[in-house]
Design a protein around this motif. Structure first.
Motif, PDB file in Angstrom:
ATOM      1  N   GLN A 142      38.861  31.034  42.370  1.00  0.00           N
ATOM      2  CA  GLN A 142      38.486  30.358  42.442  1.00  0.00           C
ATOM      3  C   GLN A 142      37.309  30.814  42.937  1.00  0.00           C
ATOM      4  O   GLN A 142      37.171  31.700  43.588  1.00  0.00           O
ATOM      5  CB  GLN A 142      38.868  28.705  42.902  1.00  0.00           C
ATOM      6  N   ALA A 143      35.616  29.878  43.085  1.00  0.00           N
ATOM      7  CA  ALA A 143      34.167  30.230  43.512  1.00  0.00           C
ATOM      8  C   ALA A 143      33.719  28.872  44.538  1.00  0.00           C
ATOM      9  O   ALA A 143      34.068  27.930  44.482  1.00  0.00           O
ATOM     10  CB  ALA A 143      33.757  30.612  42.887  1.00  0.00           C
TER      11      ALA A 143
ATOM     12  N   ARG B  71      37.617  26.120  39.605  1.00  0.00           N
ATOM     13  CA  ARG B  71      37.929  27.223  38.959  1.00  0.00           C
ATOM     14  C   ARG B  71      36.613  27.923  38.481  1.00  0.00           C
ATOM     15  O   ARG B  71      36.121  27.248  37.354  1.00  0.00           O
ATOM     16  CB  ARG B  71      38.582  26.865  38.452  1.00  0.00           C
ATOM     17  N   VAL B  72      36.572  28.673  38.010  1.00  0.00           N
ATOM     18  CA  VAL B  72      35.862  29.677  37.793  1.00  0.00           C
ATOM     19  C   VAL B  72      36.048  30.575  35.940  1.00  0.00           C
ATOM     20  O   VAL B  72      37.597  30.412  35.802  1.00  0.00           O
ATOM     21  CB  VAL B  72      35.380  30.876  38.200  1.00  0.00           C
ATOM     22  N   THR B  73      35.241  30.885  35.393  1.00  0.00           N
ATOM     23  CA  THR B  73      36.011  31.457  33.890  1.00  0.00           C
ATOM     24  C   THR B  73      36.149  32.628  34.136  1.00  0.00           C
ATOM     25  O   THR B  73      35.035  33.436  34.746  1.00  0.00           O
ATOM     26  CB  THR B  73      34.483  31.441  32.631  1.00  0.00           C
ATOM     27  N   THR B  74      37.164  33.057  33.732  1.00  0.00           N
ATOM     28  CA  THR B  74      37.569  34.467  33.632  1.00  0.00           C
ATOM     29  C   THR B  74      37.372  35.682  32.266  1.00  0.00           C
ATOM     30  O   THR B  74      38.045  34.688  31.687  1.00  0.00           O
ATOM     31  CB  THR B  74      38.576  34.876  34.975  1.00  0.00           C
ATOM     32  N   VAL B  75      37.334  36.634  32.027  1.00  0.00           N
ATOM     33  CA  VAL B  75      37.759  37.733  31.141  1.00  0.00           C
ATOM     34  C   VAL B  75      38.976  38.398  32.057  1.00  0.00           C
ATOM     35  O   VAL B  75      38.643  39.323  32.567  1.00  0.00           O
ATOM     36  CB  VAL B  75      36.614  38.358  30.589  1.00  0.00           C
ATOM     37  N   PRO B  76      39.838  38.120  31.134  1.00  0.00           N
ATOM     38  CA  PRO B  76      40.911  37.448  30.061  1.00  0.00           C
ATOM     39  C   PRO B  76      40.967  36.312  30.969  1.00  0.00           C
ATOM     40  O   PRO B  76      40.903  36.131  31.819  1.00  0.00           O
ATOM     41  CB  PRO B  76      41.351  37.927  29.702  1.00  0.00           C
ATOM     42  N   ASP B  77      40.768  35.073  30.427  1.00  0.00           N
ATOM     43  CA  ASP B  77      40.683  33.641  30.317  1.00  0.00           C
ATOM     44  C   ASP B  77      41.896  33.183  31.148  1.00  0.00           C
ATOM     45  O   ASP B  77      42.440  32.929  31.983  1.00  0.00           O
ATOM     46  CB  ASP B  77      40.973  32.690  28.669  1.00  0.00           C
TER      47      ASP B  77
ATOM     48  N   ASP C 256      29.974  33.306  33.483  1.00  0.00           N
ATOM     49  CA  ASP C 256      28.945  32.394  33.651  1.00  0.00           C
ATOM     50  C   ASP C 256      28.689  32.126  35.344  1.00  0.00           C
ATOM     51  O   ASP C 256      28.188  30.881  35.361  1.00  0.00           O
ATOM     52  CB  ASP C 256      29.912  31.203  33.396  1.00  0.00           C
ATOM     53  N   LEU C 257      28.302  33.163  35.603  1.00  0.00           N
ATOM     54  CA  LEU C 257      27.489  32.908  37.279  1.00  0.00           C
ATOM     55  C   LEU C 257      26.220  32.500  37.554  1.00  0.00           C
ATOM     56  O   LEU C 257      26.146  33.500  36.167  1.00  0.00           O
ATOM     57  CB  LEU C 257      27.882  33.827  38.512  1.00  0.00           C
ATOM     58  N   ASN C 258      25.685  32.257  37.806  1.00  0.00           N
ATOM     59  CA  ASN C 258      24.326  31.443  38.376  1.00  0.00           C
ATOM     60  C   ASN C 258      23.864  32.660  39.047  1.00  0.00           C
ATOM     61  O   ASN C 258      24.596  33.367  40.016  1.00  0.00           O
ATOM     62  CB  ASN C 258      23.323  30.570  38.218  1.00  0.00           C
ATOM     63  N   PRO C 259      22.696  33.358  38.583  1.00  0.00           N
ATOM     64  CA  PRO C 259      22.144  34.738  39.248  1.00  0.00           C
ATOM     65  C   PRO C 259      21.240  34.476  40.958  1.00  0.00           C
ATOM     66  O   PRO C 259      21.229  32.920  41.046  1.00  0.00           O
ATOM     67  CB  PRO C 259      20.695  34.807  37.686  1.00  0.00           C
TER      68      PRO C 259
ATOM     69  N   ARG D 181      38.763  33.201  45.987  1.00  0.00           N
ATOM     70  CA  ARG D 181      39.864  33.391  46.281  1.00  0.00           C
ATOM     71  C   ARG D 181      40.418  33.357  45.293  1.00  0.00           C
ATOM     72  O   ARG D 181      40.147  32.970  43.815  1.00  0.00           O
ATOM     73  CB  ARG D 181      39.996  32.197  47.237  1.00  0.00           C
ATOM     74  N   VAL D 182      42.054  33.652  45.278  1.00  0.00           N
ATOM     75  CA  VAL D 182      43.211  33.527  44.627  1.00  0.00           C
ATOM     76  C   VAL D 182      44.031  33.155  44.837  1.00  0.00           C
ATOM     77  O   VAL D 182      44.268  33.314  45.617  1.00  0.00           O
ATOM     78  CB  VAL D 182      42.965  35.430  44.374  1.00  0.00           C
ATOM     79  N   VAL D 183      44.630  31.713  43.698  1.00  0.00           N
ATOM     80  CA  VAL D 183      46.108  31.412  43.908  1.00  0.00           C
ATOM     81  C   VAL D 183      46.802  31.428  42.406  1.00  0.00           C
ATOM     82  O   VAL D 183      46.343  31.927  41.394  1.00  0.00           O
ATOM     83  CB  VAL D 183      45.393  29.612  43.051  1.00  0.00           C
TER      84      VAL D 183
END
Length: 897
Positions: free
Chosen positions: A513-514, A524-530, A543-546, A553-555
């Motif tokens: 999460q961001a 929740r944000v997109t990650t690789v791997p999903d 897919d973050l904004n510059p 944080r992590v759940v």
């Protein structure tokens, strides 16, 4: 018995002592008749001018004489010996002795002549303080040194005093004995005095005798032992007379043995230990007694209960002198007994139940005692607790049912991880259920803390049995730990973390999460791997904004559900990039005569992709080919107005608006040349520091100031790897959040514009405050009378690594409200005046300089509670917070004084 005394001895002035300069002299004290310990001193001319001892002058505490190794002109005068009794503290002054210099020359140099020395052999008692004196006359003044002839160094307890004229040995022990030498030496030669210290010890008791009572015809043994040097010898007295040795009376190495005692042996005995240095005594009374057997002081047990198959012992120990002979009967049947007169039955059966009588006899009489034996069935657990695997929030019953002898009382106790369960204290979770032959344990609303070993203990008067079971409570995972950003680009972030507790259920997946200043809470944000499995502890967020500041944080999740989120990472900013989204809704019109008004929707800050963002506005009359351009430097500006008298009303124009960097402006600017002044840092809480500064003066050559950059790093970090935050150009302060508690942070500030950044200010620092207490206010109690709610709770005590409590916050709302109202107080009580047309939800938390502490459990006070009392847990177990409909309310609050 000795009395200390000291007679007066002062008479007329003595004859003068005449010596040459450089010669040594001894002035005699001549102490008066006395008894007891004395000390000596000398007065020079008039009281209270006393002779100060040094390497040249010495007062012997053995003789009382004054010794001057080498006379100097300053020594001329009258000398008076002062004698003091150390017992009575009385003083006597001797007659003055004049010291004068001869006029027939000066004494030449000569080797040391020892005038004060210790005996060739000196006995010393164990534990005493030994003082040896040594002083010599001579020219030059002799130096004095000491040594042992065996070459052993002096232990640290030995002290050299009075310019080495005396050696002091405290607590004298055998290892201190030996030959000691005093060496006196000057440039003309040396002299040596020798003496041997011998060790002795007075007798000292190791084993003394004590009063004793012994039966007639028995044997007395008294051990009497003492230490000493030389080894002590022993003598025995009876009633003050020497004890004679005969056949039944023997003395060996101080021990006295008297066999076959009779009444005439009674009396006062003394053991005497002695050597040539002392004698010591130990006394005791011997009482020889004769009596018939008597059970009154040591009666037999009236009743013994024993389980089938066990062994039982009967004691028969009446008081008797001499010792009684015992026999046993069960009814009229004779039974074989043990050597000490007792009785033992092995592998007991029901047939062994009955009355057992012991008959005790000696020459003075007979006595008897009886014990009843009851044989019972063994206690057995018929339904024992078994190992269980449960989930948080469930309720379980651990069975413990028994079969026991009906004549016995039975009790059940439960132990959790070795600790006795307190059913009153833990009533919210633990309850004992079942009938009289059952001790089942019910655990309601089970929590992770209830995992462990449970033991059911069953006790009766004759036996006890136990059974154990392991209870595993599984729950959602705990928060992951040590979340950090390892690498950052304009649209991606490499995140890593460490696993937390799995709470007995393996982690299956992780989600990231961001949060940004522009988001609504955590997303929740997109990650690789999903999909991140439970064995993976790193991922790439995409897919973050510059040019946006992010926290992550992590759940963790398992088959039971999602767990608590981790603590946030430190704030990081993505890198800059070329803007991608052009302005939208470009339009115009509505201006005055000779005005061209152009409007557009500004690009949101989170999509600007960097600093120095602006707009290029281009327009041209319809049908022409040349664009007129201007730059709008403010990213928030939604319009531009072009004024020109040549513009005809209702003239059509083509318009376009695109994003532009600041450097596209035609104005040439220089970066700031000075650093901000007045920089200060202030700690606001355990995670926030505010940095303030004075704005730098504006200069035309510096162009428009874009803002300020604040860099910061902690005490353990390095300046070159510091973090940075930015403030707008019109701001002179910024708050840095997400910091670690109780840690010193360093910070510096610089200004920047489109040309670059200026120099940093001087570094300042501030230390974040300690974290607020983790302990919530406990035992929250409430009492309602009409519309008054009286609250009380236990004081929160901060740990050493936590901020001190400064007060408390009472948070309250109706069940229909979403936000809490707050009442601050510095007491552990509060009073609320409420209108009970709706339910109230209340919680309490401690306040500190480091922030607010953990909240107590929520308390629900129902609208019908006009006269009720309660506490947090009991109310929450009865009323559900979500079960009441919202209504409008009004209230008044007062702190309880």
């Amino acid at each position: 018995v000795q009395s200390a005394y000291l007679e007066n001895s002062r008479t007329k002035m003595r004859s003068a002592v005449s010596v040459r300069e450089g010669q040594g002299v001894v002035l005699l004290c001549g102490p008066p008749p006395r008894a007891g310990e004395l000390s000596f001193a000398w007065i020079f001319n008039e009281y209270p001018s006393f002779v100060q001892e040094d390497s040249r002058r010495f007062v012997s505490q053995e003789t009382g004489h004054l010794y001057i190794a080498k006379v100097e002109p300053s020594d001329v005068g009258n000398y008076t010996c002062v004698v003091t009794s150390t017992v009575t503290n009385t003083q006597v002054l001797g007659s003055p002795t004049p010291l004068v210099l001869r006029t027939d020359g000066v004494m030449g140099e000569y080797e040391p002549k020892i005038e004060v020395q210790f005996p060739e052999t000196l006995p010393a008692a164990k534990g005493s303080t030994v003082k040896l004196e040594c002083f010599a006359l001579g020219n030059p003044v002799p130096q004095i040194n000491w040594r042992r002839t065996d070459g052993l160094p002096f232990p640290s307890k030995i002290k050299l005093r009075k310019s080495n004229g005396m050696i002091e040995i405290p607590n004298f022990q055998q290892e201190d004995a030996g030959l000691y030498e005093c060496i006196t030496e000057n440039s003309r030669g040396k002299n040596i005095a020798r003496g041997r210290l011998t060790y002795y010890a007075k007798p000292h008791w190791i084993q003394t005798i004590k009063d004793t009572e012994v039966a007639v015809e028995d044997t007395l043994y008294w051990d009497c032992r003492a230490s000493g040097k030389p080894k002590p010898s022993y003598r025995w007295l009876k009633n003050g007379d020497q004890l004679s040795i005969e056949g039944r009376i023997q003395i060996e190495n101080g021990a006295l043995t008297i066999s076959n005692l009779n009444l005439t042996d009674s009396g006062r005995y003394q053991c005497i230990a002695e050597n040539k240095h002392g004698v010591i005594y130990s006394s005791a009374e011997l009482r020889v007694v004769a009596s018939a057997p008597d059970f009154s002081k040591n009666p037999m047990k009236k009743l013994i209960q024993v389980q089938i198959g066990r062994t039982v012992d009967f004691e028969c120990k009446p008081k008797a002198s001499p010792k009684a002979k015992c026999s046993w009967k069960k009814g009229g049947e004779q039974i074989v007994l043990l050597k000490d007169g007792g009785l033992r039955l092995v592998n007991v059966t029901k047939a062994d139940a009955g009355s057992y009588t012991c008959l005790a006899t000696n020459q003075f009489g007979t006595a008897s005692g009886t014990t009843n034996l009851i044989v019972t069935e063994p206690t057995r657990i018929t339904l024992a607790p078994s190992n269980m695997d449960v989930t948080v929030g469930e309720s379980v019953v651990l069975p413990c049912q028994v079969q026991h002898d009906p004549i016995l009382d039975i009790s059940f106790t439960w132990y959790f991880n070795g600790t006795l369960t307190n059913f009153k204290k833990d009533a919210s979770h633990f309850e004992k259920v079942g009938g009289s032959a059952s001790g089942d344990l019910m655990i309601r609303n089970i929590q992770l803390k209830h995992s462990g070993k449970y033991v059911c203990m069953v006790k009766t008067e004759v036996d006890s049995v136990a059974s154990a079971a392991d209870l595993i409570v599984r729950g959602s995972p705990g928060p992951p730990e040590h979340v950090k950003v390892d690498e950052i680009t304009d649209t991606t972030a490499q995140i890593s973390w460490q696993e937390g507790t799995d709470n007995h259920s393996p982690v299956t997946t992780y989600t990231i999460q961001a949060r940004t200043p522009f988001s609504v809470g955590w997303q929740r944000v997109t990650t690789v791997p999903d999909v991140i499995d439970g064995k993976t502890f790193t991922t790439t967020v995409v897919d973050l904004n510059p040019w946006v500041e992010y926290e992550f944080r992590v759940v963790a999740s398992n088959k039971i559900g999602g767990g608590e989120p981790s603590l946030p990472s430190e704030k990081v900013r993505t890198e800059e990039a070329v803007p991608e989204i052009p302005p939208s809704e470009v339009s115009g019109g509505g201006g005055s005569r000779s005005e061209l008004v152009i409007t557009w929707d500004p690009i949101p800050e989170e999509l600007q992709n960097g600093e120095g963002f602006g707009y290029v506005v281009a327009f041209r009359p319809f049908g022409t080919t040349t664009w007129i351009q201007t730059v709008v430097t403010s990213p928030d500006t939604p319009r531009y107005v072009f004024r020109n008298e040549s513009i005809l009303p209702f003239s059509p124009y083509e318009v376009k608006v695109v994003f532009s960097a600041e450097e596209e402006n035609i104005t040439t600017v220089n970066k700031p040349s000075i650093a901000p002044s007045g920089v200060s840092a202030t700690s606001l809480s355990s995670s926030v520091i505010e940095v303030s500064w004075t704005a730098i003066p504006w200069k035309m050559s510096s162009g428009r100031l874009l803002g300020y950059e604040v860099r910061y790093w902690n005490n353990g970090g390095k300046e070159e790897s510091s973090n940075r935050v930015k403030a707008a150009g019109n701001e002179t302060s910024i708050r840095i959040t997400g910091l670690k508690s109780n840690l010193a942070y360093y910070t510096a500030v610089r200004a920047y514009n489109s040309a670059g950044a200026g120099p940093f200010s001087a570094t300042v620092n501030a230390t974040t405050k300690k974290t607020p207490p983790s302990q919530p206010p406990g035992n929250v109690l409430w009492n309602v009378t009409n519309s008054r709610v009286i609250l009380s709770w236990e004081e929160v005590r901060a740990m050493e690594n936590e901020s001190e409590v400064t007060g408390y916050k009472v948070l309250y709302r109706t069940s229909s409200q979403t936000s809490m109202n707050v009442l601050n107080t510095d007491k552990t009580t509060a009073e609320l005046l409420l209108q009970f047309n709706e339910d109230y939800i209340i919680e309490v938390k401690a306040t500190t300089d480091g922030g607010d502490g953990t909240s107590s459990d929520q308390i629900l006070i129902p609208r019908l509670a006009s006269r009720l009392k309660g506490s947090g847990p009991s109310v929450l177990n009865i009323f559900s917070v979500s079960s009441f409909l919202p209504t409008v309310f009004s209230l008044t609050l007062n702190s309880v004084l």
